[in-house]
Write a protein that holds these residues in place. Sequence first.
Motif, mmCIF file in Angstrom:
data_model
loop_
_atom_site.group_PDB
_atom_site.id
_atom_site.type_symbol
_atom_site.label_atom_id
_atom_site.label_comp_id
_atom_site.label_asym_id
_atom_site.label_seq_id
_atom_site.Cartn_x
_atom_site.Cartn_y
_atom_site.Cartn_z
ATOM 1 N N LEU A 283 41.145 46.122 45.638
ATOM 2 C CA LEU A 283 39.687 46.164 45.741
ATOM 3 C C LEU A 283 39.087 44.768 45.662
ATOM 4 O O LEU A 283 38.141 44.436 46.377
ATOM 5 C CB LEU A 283 39.095 47.048 44.636
ATOM 6 N N GLN A 284 39.641 43.932 44.803
ATOM 7 C CA GLN A 284 39.139 42.565 44.659
ATOM 8 C C GLN A 284 39.259 41.802 45.992
ATOM 9 O O GLN A 284 38.333 41.080 46.379
ATOM 10 C CB GLN A 284 39.912 41.827 43.569
ATOM 11 N N ILE A 285 40.340 41.969 46.684
ATOM 12 C CA ILE A 285 40.532 41.290 47.973
ATOM 13 C C ILE A 285 39.528 41.802 48.997
ATOM 14 O O ILE A 285 38.873 41.019 49.697
ATOM 15 C CB ILE A 285 41.978 41.459 48.474
ATOM 16 N N LYS B 55 34.460 40.804 52.040
ATOM 17 C CA LYS B 55 33.119 41.215 52.509
ATOM 18 C C LYS B 55 32.054 40.226 52.013
ATOM 19 O O LYS B 55 31.190 39.815 52.781
ATOM 20 C CB LYS B 55 32.786 42.626 52.026
ATOM 21 N N LEU B 56 32.109 39.868 50.752
ATOM 22 C CA LEU B 56 31.094 38.974 50.192
ATOM 23 C C LEU B 56 31.217 37.552 50.745
ATOM 24 O O LEU B 56 30.212 36.873 50.942
ATOM 25 C CB LEU B 56 31.172 38.981 48.661
ATOM 26 N N VAL C 92 32.800 41.163 37.956
ATOM 27 C CA VAL C 92 33.898 40.755 37.088
ATOM 28 C C VAL C 92 35.032 41.745 37.301
ATOM 29 O O VAL C 92 34.832 42.953 37.204
ATOM 30 C CB VAL C 92 33.472 40.753 35.602
ATOM 31 N N PHE C 93 36.206 41.243 37.607
ATOM 32 C CA PHE C 93 37.396 42.070 37.769
ATOM 33 C C PHE C 93 38.289 41.791 36.560
ATOM 34 O O PHE C 93 38.816 40.697 36.434
ATOM 35 C CB PHE C 93 38.135 41.710 39.063
ATOM 36 N N LYS C 94 38.440 42.762 35.676
ATOM 37 C CA LYS C 94 39.232 42.574 34.460
ATOM 38 C C LYS C 94 40.541 43.347 34.590
ATOM 39 O O LYS C 94 40.543 44.565 34.737
ATOM 40 C CB LYS C 94 38.462 43.073 33.241
ATOM 41 N N PHE C 95 41.621 42.602 34.554
ATOM 42 C CA PHE C 95 42.956 43.176 34.688
ATOM 43 C C PHE C 95 43.590 43.345 33.313
ATOM 44 O O PHE C 95 43.417 42.488 32.437
ATOM 45 C CB PHE C 95 43.836 42.274 35.562
ATOM 46 N N GLY C 96 44.341 44.431 33.143
ATOM 47 C CA GLY C 96 44.997 44.700 31.869
ATOM 48 C C GLY C 96 46.288 43.927 31.690
ATOM 49 O O GLY C 96 46.657 43.558 30.585
#
Length: 107
Positions: free
Chosen positions: A20-22, A27-28, A60-64
Motif C-alpha cells: 500500500l505504501q508503494i 499516486k501522491l 504515517v506508515f507504521k510497521f511492526g
Amino acid sequence: MLRGRTQVRGCVDDRLLAHLQIVIGNKLRCGEPFYFSWKEDQSVGGGRSSVGVHPGATLVFKFGGNKAPVINRTWLEAPMYTASSPAGLRIVPEPREEAPDPAGLTS
C-alpha cells in the motif's frame, strides 16, 4: 462524513502495508488525489470506510517488524489500477507472483 483534521487508523500486516505504501506513494508523487476504501472488521461494526487522499495529506506508515517485506510486483498492478478508477484504491488479495523466465524466452 468527516471533514477537517480527522485521523483514520487501520491495522494491516506489514506485507500488505508495504505494498500500500508503494501504491499510495506513487499516486501522491504524481500529484494525483484518490479515494481509498476498505471493508471494516466486524469487531468495529463492519461496513465499509473510504477516505480521500491528496498530495497535501500527511500519512504515517507504521510497521511492526524490522525487516522490509519482499515486494510482489504482480500484486502492485491491481491496486495501482483500482487507485486510478473512480471507486479508488481497494485492498485486493495477493496473487501468486509469476516466476521470471530464466532463459528470457517469454515476452
